[in-house]
Design a protein around this motif. Structure first.
Motif, PDB file in Angstrom:
ATOM      1  N   ALA A  73       0.946  -1.154   0.012  1.00 54.94           N
ATOM      2  CA  ALA A  73      -0.001  -0.015  -0.116  1.00 54.94           C
ATOM      3  C   ALA A  73       0.898   1.333   0.103  1.00 54.94           C
ATOM      4  O   ALA A  73       0.409   2.185  -0.667  1.00 54.94           O
ATOM      5  CB  ALA A  73      -0.745   0.015   1.290  1.00 54.94           C
ATOM      6  N   VAL A  74       1.953   1.280   0.709  1.00 53.63           N
ATOM      7  CA  VAL A  74       2.877   2.352   0.976  1.00 53.63           C
ATOM      8  C   VAL A  74       3.655   2.523  -0.574  1.00 53.63           C
ATOM      9  O   VAL A  74       3.674   3.771  -0.948  1.00 53.63           O
ATOM     10  CB  VAL A  74       3.948   2.270   2.018  1.00 53.63           C
ATOM     11  CG1 VAL A  74       4.845   3.306   1.778  1.00 53.63           C
ATOM     12  CG2 VAL A  74       3.135   2.193   3.294  1.00 53.63           C
ATOM     13  N   MET A  75       3.908   1.624  -1.000  1.00 50.38           N
ATOM     14  CA  MET A  75       4.752   1.321  -2.407  1.00 50.38           C
ATOM     15  C   MET A  75       3.899   2.002  -3.487  1.00 50.38           C
ATOM     16  O   MET A  75       4.204   2.792  -4.400  1.00 50.38           O
ATOM     17  CB  MET A  75       5.444   0.078  -2.693  1.00 50.38           C
ATOM     18  CG  MET A  75       6.478  -0.019  -1.675  1.00 50.38           C
ATOM     19  SD  MET A  75       7.942   0.935  -1.948  1.00 50.38           S
ATOM     20  CE  MET A  75       7.576   2.179  -0.569  1.00 50.38           C
ATOM     21  N   ARG A  76       2.583   1.775  -3.556  1.00 52.23           N
ATOM     22  CA  ARG A  76       1.844   2.086  -4.449  1.00 52.23           C
ATOM     23  C   ARG A  76       1.583   3.637  -4.416  1.00 52.23           C
ATOM     24  O   ARG A  76       1.671   4.268  -5.426  1.00 52.23           O
ATOM     25  CB  ARG A  76       0.372   1.427  -4.264  1.00 52.23           C
ATOM     26  CG  ARG A  76      -0.737   1.759  -5.470  1.00 52.23           C
ATOM     27  CD  ARG A  76      -2.015   0.915  -5.094  1.00 52.23           C
ATOM     28  NE  ARG A  76      -3.007   1.445  -6.352  1.00 52.23           N
ATOM     29  CZ  ARG A  76      -3.710   2.160  -6.278  1.00 52.23           C
ATOM     30  NH1 ARG A  76      -3.983   2.926  -5.251  1.00 52.23           N
ATOM     31  NH2 ARG A  76      -4.715   2.278  -7.127  1.00 52.23           N
ATOM     32  N   MET A  77       1.358   4.140  -3.258  1.00 55.76           N
ATOM     33  CA  MET A  77       1.207   5.693  -2.974  1.00 55.76           C
ATOM     34  C   MET A  77       2.504   5.967  -3.639  1.00 55.76           C
ATOM     35  O   MET A  77       2.548   7.413  -4.152  1.00 55.76           O
ATOM     36  CB  MET A  77       0.965   6.159  -1.848  1.00 55.76           C
ATOM     37  CG  MET A  77      -0.561   5.676  -1.388  1.00 55.76           C
ATOM     38  SD  MET A  77      -0.856   6.404   0.425  1.00 55.76           S
ATOM     39  CE  MET A  77      -0.221   5.080   1.531  1.00 55.76           C
ATOM     40  N   PHE A  78       3.712   5.646  -3.093  1.00 55.36           N
ATOM     41  CA  PHE A  78       5.156   6.187  -3.568  1.00 55.36           C
ATOM     42  C   PHE A  78       5.167   6.205  -5.053  1.00 55.36           C
ATOM     43  O   PHE A  78       5.609   7.364  -5.587  1.00 55.36           O
ATOM     44  CB  PHE A  78       6.156   5.240  -2.985  1.00 55.36           C
ATOM     45  CG  PHE A  78       7.411   5.462  -3.476  1.00 55.36           C
ATOM     46  CD1 PHE A  78       7.985   6.602  -2.886  1.00 55.36           C
ATOM     47  CD2 PHE A  78       8.081   4.955  -4.691  1.00 55.36           C
ATOM     48  CE1 PHE A  78       9.700   6.768  -3.336  1.00 55.36           C
ATOM     49  CE2 PHE A  78       9.168   5.272  -5.055  1.00 55.36           C
ATOM     50  CZ  PHE A  78      10.132   6.191  -4.442  1.00 55.36           C
ATOM     51  N   PHE A 214      12.143  -4.029  -6.447  1.00 57.19           N
ATOM     52  CA  PHE A 214      12.464  -4.156  -4.742  1.00 57.19           C
ATOM     53  C   PHE A 214      11.203  -4.801  -4.192  1.00 57.19           C
ATOM     54  O   PHE A 214      11.510  -5.546  -3.121  1.00 57.19           O
ATOM     55  CB  PHE A 214      12.827  -2.657  -4.246  1.00 57.19           C
ATOM     56  CG  PHE A 214      13.121  -2.820  -2.956  1.00 57.19           C
ATOM     57  CD1 PHE A 214      14.322  -2.690  -2.260  1.00 57.19           C
ATOM     58  CD2 PHE A 214      12.153  -2.687  -1.799  1.00 57.19           C
ATOM     59  CE1 PHE A 214      14.816  -2.746  -1.047  1.00 57.19           C
ATOM     60  CE2 PHE A 214      12.448  -2.684  -0.464  1.00 57.19           C
ATOM     61  CZ  PHE A 214      13.720  -2.573  -0.212  1.00 57.19           C
ATOM     62  N   VAL A 215      10.008  -4.423  -4.778  1.00 58.23           N
ATOM     63  CA  VAL A 215       8.906  -4.844  -4.140  1.00 58.23           C
ATOM     64  C   VAL A 215       8.252  -6.124  -4.886  1.00 58.23           C
ATOM     65  O   VAL A 215       7.027  -6.316  -4.562  1.00 58.23           O
ATOM     66  CB  VAL A 215       7.650  -3.903  -3.967  1.00 58.23           C
ATOM     67  CG1 VAL A 215       8.372  -2.909  -2.912  1.00 58.23           C
ATOM     68  CG2 VAL A 215       7.604  -2.871  -4.974  1.00 58.23           C
TER      69      VAL A 215
END
Length: 234
Positions: A73-78, A214-215
């Motif tokens: 979820a954090v990476m999507r926003m990033f 990375f993800v």
């Protein structure tokens, strides 16, 4: 407790988080950190508050401090937000830069080039962090700078993969990223805002797919999948 010791502790924990020495989502053990840095719990909690305010850790009532997560979820926003922030910062930096800013940016770029050429991935990622933070400070916008600082925490952690090229193509990308920094400095010096934005987006796109790895786990080998499928065949 001296201010120098607290400042050293704060900066060292930041660096350990940025270089993944302390992994995303890890709990920060207050007692062990107090022992490591030779301080009592009260100043350590003050440091946790600073880290929380800057986005390095998440503070939870009765559960202490945890390094900021890098979940999906954090990476999507990033990945949604990063190009918007970078482009906005670049435009304002070109418009608002001062001569002293350019001197500082060039000095950081020289160190960054040296780090990449010597293969020091951790140092290169940190210098890239400082390079883009310097651009953020050049923009002189009190609304964008906090967002950029928070985003750079995750970008620097992700960049640990980008600056460890595993092929000639990936090494060429790192070299191209270094050259793009030079072109960005030239655009800032000439106050060419549109050129600075275009270069910034190109710079982001160059590393984006490597950052996404990375993800995104590598797929399992075909022969492994075949064996697994055969083992469960009826």
């Amino acid at each position: 407790m001296t201010k120098d010791r607290k400042a050293h502790c704060l900066e060292d924990i930041k660096m350990r988080i940025l270089t993944l020495d302390i992994a995303p989502g890890s709990d920060l053990d207050e007692a062990s950190l107090c022992e490591r840095y030779g301080m009592s719990r009260t100043p350590m909690r003050e440091i946790f508050q600073r880290l929380g305010g800057e986005g390095y850790v998440e503070l939870t009532q009765n559960r202490g401090a945890k390094v900021a997560s890098m979940d999906l979820a954090v990476m999507r926003m990033f990945f949604q937000t990063a190009p918007v922030i970078y482009a906005s910062v670049a435009r304002l930096a070109a418009e608002n830069r001062q001569d002293l800013d350019l001197a500082r940016l060039r000095a950081l770029q020289g160190d960054f080039r040296t780090a990449t050429e010597s293969g020091d991935a951790g140092k290169a990622a940190l210098l890239n962090h400082r390079f883009h933070l310097c651009i953020g400070e050049m923009a002189r916008n009190p609304y964008l700078l906090p967002s950029l600082k928070r985003m750079l925490i995750d970008h620097t952690r992700l960049s640990q993969t980008f600056y460890r090229p595993a092929s000639d193509d990936e090494a060429a990308r790192v070299a191209q990223a270094v050259d793009q920094h030079d072109a960005m400095i030239a655009a800032f010096a000439a106050r060419e805002a549109e050129r600075a934005v275009d270069l910034t987006i190109d710079h982001w796109n160059l590393s984006r797919d490597r950052l996404e790895r990375f993800v995104t786990p590598d797929p399992l080998p075909i022969d492994f999948l075949t064996e697994r499928g055969g083992a469960h065949a009826v």
